[in-house]
Design a protein around this motif. Structure first.
Motif, mmCIF file in Angstrom:
data_model
loop_
_atom_site.group_PDB
_atom_site.id
_atom_site.type_symbol
_atom_site.label_atom_id
_atom_site.label_comp_id
_atom_site.label_asym_id
_atom_site.label_seq_id
_atom_site.Cartn_x
_atom_site.Cartn_y
_atom_site.Cartn_z
ATOM 1 N N GLY A 118 0.496 7.728 1.731
ATOM 2 C CA GLY A 118 0.620 8.949 0.948
ATOM 3 C C GLY A 118 -0.717 9.585 0.671
ATOM 4 N N ASN B 191 5.998 11.521 -1.474
ATOM 5 C CA ASN B 191 5.303 10.231 -1.454
ATOM 6 C C ASN B 191 5.218 9.564 -2.818
ATOM 7 O OD1 ASN B 191 3.950 9.545 1.342
ATOM 8 N ND2 ASN B 191 3.803 11.779 1.110
ATOM 9 N N SER B 192 5.454 10.307 -3.885
ATOM 10 C CA SER B 192 5.332 9.758 -5.241
ATOM 11 C C SER B 192 6.684 9.557 -5.912
ATOM 12 C CB SER B 192 4.491 10.700 -6.107
ATOM 13 O OG SER B 192 5.168 11.938 -6.292
ATOM 14 N N TYR C 100 -3.241 7.945 -6.102
ATOM 15 C CA TYR C 100 -3.472 6.612 -5.525
ATOM 16 C C TYR C 100 -3.990 5.660 -6.600
ATOM 17 C CZ TYR C 100 -5.334 2.971 -2.456
ATOM 18 O OH TYR C 100 -5.609 1.771 -1.844
ATOM 19 N N VAL D 115 1.087 6.954 -5.255
ATOM 20 C CA VAL D 115 1.170 7.019 -3.798
ATOM 21 C C VAL D 115 0.451 5.802 -3.221
ATOM 22 C CG1 VAL D 115 1.240 9.557 -3.782
ATOM 23 C CG2 VAL D 115 -0.955 8.388 -3.463
#
Length: 451
Positions: free
Chosen positions: A215, A252-253, A206, A211
């Motif tokens: 995510g 998610n990435s 994050y 993400v």
């Protein structure tokens, strides 16, 4: 009183009583003695391959003997004889050309294919695969005992990467209990506390924009499930959830590289792959941490492995001359990984604590860009140590490390027998990504006498 037996007969009796220690410790080597290799039968029908290089820079000045580094690869099941040797620190690179930054500049190097079933090591029955880190340590101590005459009293430093860190601490403790002299242990991006690492993944990704909030929430949710399973000692369930979390991270990435979060681990068109297909592929392709590509994917991204498997099974195999005809080198053993599934998620923080309390020099080093064993997770498990010098270590100042006028390349912090290196610009495989500070670190660890 019975007459004394001839020496040969006595040796035969001793070998019959302790076959693992007496068998196959001879092997082969180069004519000039700079290299030796062979097999040690660490247990009945379990054979571990080793390869020892003697440094051309060797200096013995009496007060500071020339050191030996035992390199332990990760996985579990990745080949130290292949990756550690040719991809990271040995005298030749993957194209069999001289490596400028070989660790032979500061130490003799001992590579092993560990545990048995990895690389050129083999078992005659798959039931003989090790099931725990301690069983792997038992085999390694047998090998070290068999090779001790070849080391000639050289101080032994165990340097490990990835899952090899768990083998390093368990092996060092077992060796010390049996009276061996371990000069130091170095843990590079090591899987010492799986829980601390999985908890770090979401927040780190994050912070570096890989993400979003959704995510992050999904990563943290699966990580919390893993935490609950580990607290309940449901280790095989936690291993399955860990694989699930890797799938969540990848989805998610957009397939971040677990070994360097600045890179991708997939081509652009892979974004069309469904989550279910991606998770299935991830589970079926075993590698360093069973992430989708692992060691092979990371090295292929640098065009390093495209023909390496062939080289190991042709040129290198022919040079060695002792590999059984039915044994083929492989980059990663799925059988070894599966056999250790019950221990995979178990922490080894307590073993690090024990080494520190025994006065063993412990070095921890971490690549700045690693995700799988992120620096944040490493520092979190370090904070859990019960060693009485921990607070003084944490309050110590860091010292910068420079290389070739290229600015700050690393930081180091030390107190008594604990050292921590932050290696900048490096991912999971530090000697590949930033070899200069890695070599400076090795010189500090081993105190190699200058030529």
């Amino acid at each position: 009183m019975a007459p004394a037996r001839p020496l040969v007969a006595l040796l035969l009796v001793l070998c019959a009583a302790a076959a693992a220690l007496c068998s196959l410790a001879d092997g082969a080597g180069t004519a000039d003695g700079s290299e030796e290799w062979g097999y040690v039968q660490v247990r009945s029908k379990a054979h571990m391959f080793w390869w020892l290089y003697r440094s051309p820079q060797r200096v013995d000045n009496g007060s500071t003997p020339w050191p030996t580094v035992l390199w332990l690869q990760g996985g579990p099941g990745a080949s130290g004889v292949g990756y550690g040797n040719f991809m990271e620190i040995g005298p030749l690179d993957e194209e069999l050309k001289p490596r400028e930054t070989t660790w032979l500049a500061k130490a003799d190097l001992l590579f092993v294919d560990n545990p048995v079933g990895t690389g050129f090591s083999y078992v005659e029955d798959t039931s003989l695969m090790v099931r725990t880190d301690d069983e792997a340590a038992r085999d390694l101590v047998v090998l070290l005992d068999a090779l001790s005459p070849r080391l000639h009293g050289s101080p032994l430093y165990i340097v490990a990467e990835s899952y090899g860190g768990k083998f390093a601490v368990t092996t060092a403790l077992r060796a010390l209990q049996q009276g061996a002299n371990i000069a130091g242990v170095a843990l590079g991006d090591s899987w010492i506390s799986p829980l601390d690492f999985v908890l770090s993944w979401g927040p780190l990704l994050y912070q570096v924009s890989r993400v979003d909030e959704k995510g992050l929430q999904q990563c943290n949710s699966v990580a919390a499930k893993i935490k609950d399973e580990l607290e309940k000692k449901q280790f095989t369930d936690a291993e399955a959830s860990w694989a699930e979390l890797e799938g969540v991270v990848s989805a998610n990435s957009n397939f971040v590289d677990f070994y360097n979060f600045l890179k991708d681990d997939a081509s652009e068109d892979s974004t069309t792959t469904t989550m279910q297909q991606q998770q299935q592929r991830q589970r079926s392709t075993l590698s360093s941490f069973r992430s989708r590509n692992g060691y092979s994917g990371y090295l292929e991204s640098m065009a390093a492995v495209s023909s390496f498997d062939g080289i190991m099974n042709t040129v290198i195999r022919n040079k060695l001359g002792i590999i059984p005809k039915d044994v083929s080198w492989g980059e990663q053993s799925g059988d070894v990984f599966d056999a250790l599934a019950g221990d995979f998620m178990k922490p080894r923080i307590q073993e690090v604590d024990q080494l520190l309390k025994l006065g063993v020099n412990v070095t921890i080093y971490s690549g700045q860009l690693d995700l799988i064993c992120a620096t944040k997770g490493t520092m979190d498990w370090v904070h859990k140590l019960k060693w009485d010098g921990l607070n003084n270590f944490l309050n110590s100042s860091r010292t910068p490390i420079y290389c070739k006028k290229s600015g700050t390349q690393a930081f180091v912090k030390s107190y008594k027998n604990l050292n921590f290196y932050w290696i900048l610009g490096a991912g999971h495989m530090v000697p590949i990504d930033n070899p200069c500070p890695a070599l400076k670190m090795l010189a500090d660890i081993t105190r190699s006498p200058a030529k």
